[in-house]
Design a protein around this motif. Sequence first.
Motif, PDB file in Angstrom:
ATOM      1  N   GLY A 478      -2.120   4.393  -4.209  1.00 39.48           N
ATOM      2  CA  GLY A 478      -1.613   5.205  -5.307  1.00 39.48           C
ATOM      3  C   GLY A 478      -1.387   4.371  -6.554  1.00 39.48           C
ATOM      4  N   ARG A 479      -0.815   3.184  -6.372  1.00 35.29           N
ATOM      5  CA  ARG A 479      -0.622   2.272  -7.499  1.00 35.29           C
ATOM      6  C   ARG A 479      -1.970   1.879  -8.106  1.00 35.29           C
ATOM      7  NH1 ARG A 479       2.318  -2.944  -6.295  1.00 35.29           N
ATOM      8  NH2 ARG A 479       2.026  -3.080  -8.558  1.00 35.29           N
ATOM      9  N   LEU A 480      -2.940   1.579  -7.239  1.00 38.11           N
ATOM     10  CA  LEU A 480      -4.260   1.180  -7.711  1.00 38.11           C
ATOM     11  C   LEU A 480      -4.904   2.288  -8.549  1.00 38.11           C
ATOM     12  CD1 LEU A 480      -6.691  -0.753  -7.726  1.00 38.11           C
ATOM     13  CD2 LEU A 480      -7.383   0.250  -5.524  1.00 38.11           C
ATOM     14  N   PHE A 481      -4.763   3.514  -8.103  1.00 38.84           N
ATOM     15  CA  PHE A 481      -5.346   4.636  -8.847  1.00 38.84           C
ATOM     16  C   PHE A 481      -4.719   4.746 -10.240  1.00 38.84           C
ATOM     17  CE2 PHE A 481      -6.153   9.264  -9.527  1.00 38.84           C
ATOM     18  CZ  PHE A 481      -7.537   9.207  -9.429  1.00 38.84           C
ATOM     19  N   ALA A 482      -3.396   4.518 -10.333  1.00 41.11           N
ATOM     20  CA  ALA A 482      -2.723   4.549 -11.634  1.00 41.11           C
ATOM     21  C   ALA A 482      -3.195   3.403 -12.518  1.00 41.11           C
ATOM     22  CB  ALA A 482      -1.212   4.488 -11.438  1.00 41.11           C
ATOM     23  N   VAL A 483      -3.459   2.221 -11.919  1.00 40.09           N
ATOM     24  CA  VAL A 483      -3.965   1.074 -12.683  1.00 40.09           C
ATOM     25  C   VAL A 483      -5.353   1.385 -13.246  1.00 40.09           C
ATOM     26  CG1 VAL A 483      -4.719  -1.336 -12.532  1.00 40.09           C
ATOM     27  CG2 VAL A 483      -2.598  -0.623 -11.420  1.00 40.09           C
ATOM     28  N   LEU A 484      -6.220   1.978 -12.434  1.00 37.62           N
ATOM     29  CA  LEU A 484      -7.561   2.324 -12.892  1.00 37.62           C
ATOM     30  C   LEU A 484      -7.505   3.369 -14.011  1.00 37.62           C
ATOM     31  CD1 LEU A 484      -9.503   2.502  -9.486  1.00 37.62           C
ATOM     32  CD2 LEU A 484      -9.391   0.601 -11.122  1.00 37.62           C
ATOM     33  N   GLU A 485      -6.588   4.322 -13.895  1.00 41.54           N
ATOM     34  CA  GLU A 485      -6.434   5.304 -14.973  1.00 41.54           C
ATOM     35  C   GLU A 485      -5.993   4.606 -16.259  1.00 41.54           C
ATOM     36  OE1 GLU A 485      -3.852   9.346 -16.018  1.00 41.54           O
ATOM     37  OE2 GLU A 485      -2.893   7.592 -15.099  1.00 41.54           O
ATOM     38  N   ALA A 508      -9.319  10.741  -4.004  1.00 37.50           N
ATOM     39  CA  ALA A 508      -8.716   9.421  -3.820  1.00 37.50           C
ATOM     40  C   ALA A 508      -7.473   9.484  -2.950  1.00 37.50           C
ATOM     41  CB  ALA A 508      -8.359   8.826  -5.181  1.00 37.50           C
ATOM     42  N   SER A 509      -6.743  10.572  -3.012  1.00 38.97           N
ATOM     43  CA  SER A 509      -5.486  10.684  -2.264  1.00 38.97           C
ATOM     44  C   SER A 509      -5.690  11.154  -0.824  1.00 38.97           C
ATOM     45  CB  SER A 509      -4.532  11.643  -2.980  1.00 38.97           C
ATOM     46  OG  SER A 509      -5.070  12.961  -3.018  1.00 38.97           O
ATOM     47  N   THR A 510      -6.915  11.531  -0.472  1.00 38.86           N
ATOM     48  CA  THR A 510      -7.178  11.995   0.899  1.00 38.86           C
ATOM     49  C   THR A 510      -8.215  11.134   1.617  1.00 38.86           C
ATOM     50  OG1 THR A 510      -8.785  13.580   0.031  1.00 38.86           O
ATOM     51  CG2 THR A 510      -6.558  14.395   0.423  1.00 38.86           C
ATOM     52  N   ALA A 511      -9.240  10.692   0.901  1.00 42.88           N
ATOM     53  CA  ALA A 511     -10.310   9.878   1.515  1.00 42.88           C
ATOM     54  C   ALA A 511     -10.570   8.648   0.643  1.00 42.88           C
ATOM     55  CB  ALA A 511     -11.575  10.713   1.673  1.00 42.88           C
ATOM     56  N   PRO A 512      -9.655   7.689   0.631  1.00 40.02           N
ATOM     57  CA  PRO A 512      -9.764   6.550  -0.299  1.00 40.02           C
ATOM     58  C   PRO A 512     -10.995   5.673  -0.070  1.00 40.02           C
ATOM     59  CG  PRO A 512      -8.036   6.180   1.329  1.00 40.02           C
ATOM     60  CD  PRO A 512      -8.463   7.600   1.479  1.00 40.02           C
ATOM     61  N   VAL A 542      -2.922  -6.078  -7.219  1.00 44.16           N
ATOM     62  CA  VAL A 542      -2.844  -4.872  -6.390  1.00 44.16           C
ATOM     63  C   VAL A 542      -3.955  -4.880  -5.343  1.00 44.16           C
ATOM     64  CG1 VAL A 542      -2.968  -2.353  -6.393  1.00 44.16           C
ATOM     65  CG2 VAL A 542      -1.723  -3.532  -8.210  1.00 44.16           C
ATOM     66  N   MET A 543      -5.157  -5.302  -5.734  1.00 46.94           N
ATOM     67  CA  MET A 543      -6.271  -5.367  -4.778  1.00 46.94           C
ATOM     68  C   MET A 543      -5.987  -6.385  -3.670  1.00 46.94           C
ATOM     69  SD  MET A 543      -8.665  -3.197  -5.342  1.00 46.94           S
ATOM     70  CE  MET A 543      -9.892  -3.974  -4.281  1.00 46.94           C
ATOM     71  N   LYS A 544      -5.357  -7.500  -4.043  1.00 46.32           N
ATOM     72  CA  LYS A 544      -5.011  -8.511  -3.047  1.00 46.32           C
ATOM     73  C   LYS A 544      -4.010  -7.958  -2.030  1.00 46.32           C
ATOM     74  CE  LYS A 544      -3.089 -13.175  -2.539  1.00 46.32           C
ATOM     75  NZ  LYS A 544      -2.489 -14.351  -3.239  1.00 46.32           N
ATOM     76  N   GLN A 545      -2.981  -7.226  -2.532  1.00 48.74           N
ATOM     77  CA  GLN A 545      -2.007  -6.603  -1.626  1.00 48.74           C
ATOM     78  C   GLN A 545      -2.695  -5.630  -0.680  1.00 48.74           C
ATOM     79  OE1 GLN A 545       0.991  -4.813  -4.165  1.00 48.74           O
ATOM     80  NE2 GLN A 545       2.364  -6.577  -3.920  1.00 48.74           N
ATOM     81  N   GLU A 563       2.949   9.312   0.127  1.00 45.74           N
ATOM     82  CA  GLU A 563       3.183   7.923  -0.273  1.00 45.74           C
ATOM     83  C   GLU A 563       2.200   7.523  -1.384  1.00 45.74           C
ATOM     84  OE1 GLU A 563       4.951   5.887   3.795  1.00 45.74           O
ATOM     85  OE2 GLU A 563       2.773   5.963   3.507  1.00 45.74           O
ATOM     86  N   PHE A 564       0.963   7.972  -1.297  1.00 42.96           N
ATOM     87  CA  PHE A 564      -0.011   7.750  -2.365  1.00 42.96           C
ATOM     88  C   PHE A 564       0.526   8.332  -3.677  1.00 42.96           C
ATOM     89  CE2 PHE A 564      -3.476   9.005  -5.082  1.00 42.96           C
ATOM     90  CZ  PHE A 564      -4.412   7.994  -4.983  1.00 42.96           C
ATOM     91  N   ALA A 565       1.046   9.564  -3.618  1.00 45.98           N
ATOM     92  CA  ALA A 565       1.573  10.221  -4.813  1.00 45.98           C
ATOM     93  C   ALA A 565       2.729   9.424  -5.419  1.00 45.98           C
ATOM     94  CB  ALA A 565       2.023  11.641  -4.474  1.00 45.98           C
ATOM     95  N   LEU A 566       3.615   8.915  -4.571  1.00 46.12           N
ATOM     96  CA  LEU A 566       4.739   8.118  -5.079  1.00 46.12           C
ATOM     97  C   LEU A 566       4.257   6.824  -5.724  1.00 46.12           C
ATOM     98  CD1 LEU A 566       7.707   8.331  -2.526  1.00 46.12           C
ATOM     99  CD2 LEU A 566       7.431   9.452  -4.735  1.00 46.12           C
ATOM    100  N   GLY A 567       3.301   6.142  -5.086  1.00 44.10           N
ATOM    101  CA  GLY A 567       2.765   4.922  -5.675  1.00 44.10           C
ATOM    102  C   GLY A 567       2.132   5.194  -7.030  1.00 44.10           C
ATOM    103  N   PHE A 568       1.369   6.260  -7.132  1.00 40.32           N
ATOM    104  CA  PHE A 568       0.748   6.652  -8.395  1.00 40.32           C
ATOM    105  C   PHE A 568       1.810   6.981  -9.435  1.00 40.32           C
ATOM    106  CE2 PHE A 568      -0.750  10.167 -11.086  1.00 40.32           C
ATOM    107  CZ  PHE A 568      -1.807   9.547 -11.733  1.00 40.32           C
ATOM    108  N   TYR A 569       2.802   7.768  -9.044  1.00 40.39           N
ATOM    109  CA  TYR A 569       3.860   8.189  -9.968  1.00 40.39           C
ATOM    110  C   TYR A 569       4.657   6.980 -10.475  1.00 40.39           C
ATOM    111  CZ  TYR A 569       8.052  10.650 -11.647  1.00 40.39           C
ATOM    112  OH  TYR A 569       9.094  11.107 -12.417  1.00 40.39           O
ATOM    113  N   HIS A 570       5.066   6.093  -9.569  1.00 42.18           N
ATOM    114  CA  HIS A 570       5.849   4.925  -9.949  1.00 42.18           C
ATOM    115  C   HIS A 570       5.083   4.014 -10.907  1.00 42.18           C
ATOM    116  CE1 HIS A 570       8.589   5.183  -6.133  1.00 42.18           C
ATOM    117  NE2 HIS A 570       9.067   5.883  -7.145  1.00 42.18           N
ATOM    118  N   GLN A 571       3.821   3.718 -10.572  1.00 38.35           N
ATOM    119  CA  GLN A 571       3.042   2.808 -11.410  1.00 38.35           C
ATOM    120  C   GLN A 571       2.761   3.429 -12.776  1.00 38.35           C
ATOM    121  OE1 GLN A 571       1.812  -0.569 -10.360  1.00 38.35           O
ATOM    122  NE2 GLN A 571       1.987  -0.444 -12.598  1.00 38.35           N
TER     123      GLN A 571
END
Length: 591
Positions: A478-485, A508-512, A542-545, A563-571
């Motif tokens: 989720g964080r990675l998706f926010a970084v790419l955006e 992305a949130s269902t089949a990463p 983020v990619m390393k993590q 959890e993906f949604a929270l990571g995206f929202y937080h980032q």
Amino acid sequence: MLYELIELAAKLQREKKMPPLCYEKKQINWIIDLSGAIPYLRGPFEKGEYRMIEAPIRQRSGQVSENNVKPYLLVDDARYVLGIPENREPKKINEAQLMHQEYVRLIEEVYDHTNMPELKRILDFLRSSLKEQFFQSIKPRDIVTFQVNEESLICEHPKIQQFWVQHLEKELVSNDKNNCSICRNYAPYVRIFPSAISLFGQRRGLTSFNEKAFESMGKDQTNNAPICFHCATLTVDVFNYLLREDKHHTELYRDKKKRDVLQAQMAVYWINDSMNEGERGEIQIDESVLASILEPGSFEDETNNLTPPPELKQLEELLALPKTGREQAFHLDKTFFHMAVLSANKARLVVREWIHTSISQLLMHLERYAAAVRIVQPTGEKGYLLPLAALIRAVDMSPGLVRQCLRMIYQGALPPAELLPLALQRFRSPKVLNDPKETWRYHSSASLLKLALTYGKEEANTMQSLNNHYLQPSYICGRLFAVLEEIQRRASGYRIGSTIVDRFYGAASTAPASTFGSLLRLSTTAHLPKVSVELGRLLEEVMKQLDEAGGFPTIFNLREQAEFALGFYHQRAEFRSRHQSNQTNGTGESQ
């Protein structure tokens, strides 16, 4: 519940906060002043121009007839008080005459019982032609009463109030006796309740057993649940008090489009305590603060952001007090919070939920709920406790789900199972993710997701904002998706109309594993060279993590999608916070 209502009513009457038995606060339009030699008409009084008076109340319905005329003692509309018909039709004229006759007869009965000279003066006026001088000024439905001396209104005299109670009791109780279901005293029980409960603009009875389906062993009316007159009257009166006073009730749910009254729900609440005056601490507990989590707040016109009610901030301050100090300040073991959730059907009141808990336990449950539901704002500012009304509206909760949430908030029950998929479905809507007018819904949905994931867990506090140490693959994705955006947005100078969120969030949130490959290639070749080195470094971190956590999973289950949604929202909130800070400071972009 009924016993607690009786206890509350007795307390309110001692404190002079509730009208006497079988009385209610009422706005009047006219006063016929008989204190001088000549009758004088005072009014008309619009709302707020004259105080609310204590007026007799009783249940009356149906068509007026010789067997169904029920005047209020000394305070009624002009059809009863003066015999003014609604129009000149013979039927309406006869009806007004019948109403007036019964009104006068009731005053005669009071006069015979009390011998009050003030009543004699009123009767003389009503029997004379002097009353006709007021016919042109007063409308048939205007509320009229009398004043016979300069000090007070005759309807509020203690003797009048006492007679009214005795009059109703004599008329409405059964000839039989039984043990009262509330106080357990052996006494005549009410056959018909003296008044109804006003809920959602309707008058509803406390109980109803008139249909065959509700009869038990041949018993009808209130034989099935005998209640003495005193308890029946107090219960209805205190319910109406709670529904009248803003600090004691909150509308939880109403289907205004379908107008299904049975689905509408109202919460009424109060505090009972057994503390002596000397035991009370300096800080006083108010039920409106404890129930502020139910208040709707307001929505600003321009951004549609939610502004919580001010009492909610007071609740947060209360929850922030050290537990030991709180216990000493409030004597919480002697203070209890009560809440009933009410609906109304065609015949009677419906109690949907009953919550009874000590303040000590309540604050513990509220503290746990507040920690789980609190989340950083979409702008990156510190999160606050969202009112339940915003959460209900954000995901269109059903009435049953609303009550389950109440049990979670006030009794410590686990979050309802259907809360997670409902919040997830709303959160990933493209409009909610991107439309500025839906910011409040975006915030509320994320709050519900965090609540469903972290309630009662240590993560409730650590997941309020971006957590770089939470290493679940779904959260990191989720964080990675926010970084790419953010890389895409910065590469376009924040002038892009449609981002990868619009097109790829669902995948992305269902089949990463099958989605992120192409997104990473697009970002590294087309967008990354146009942005700062710091943002590229964040992408590498983020990619390393994610690599250390096992790489891209093939598919996410429901919990992992949250959890993906929270990571995206937080980032995303972290980016927006820094962007606003840079704009305020007048600096360029940085990461």
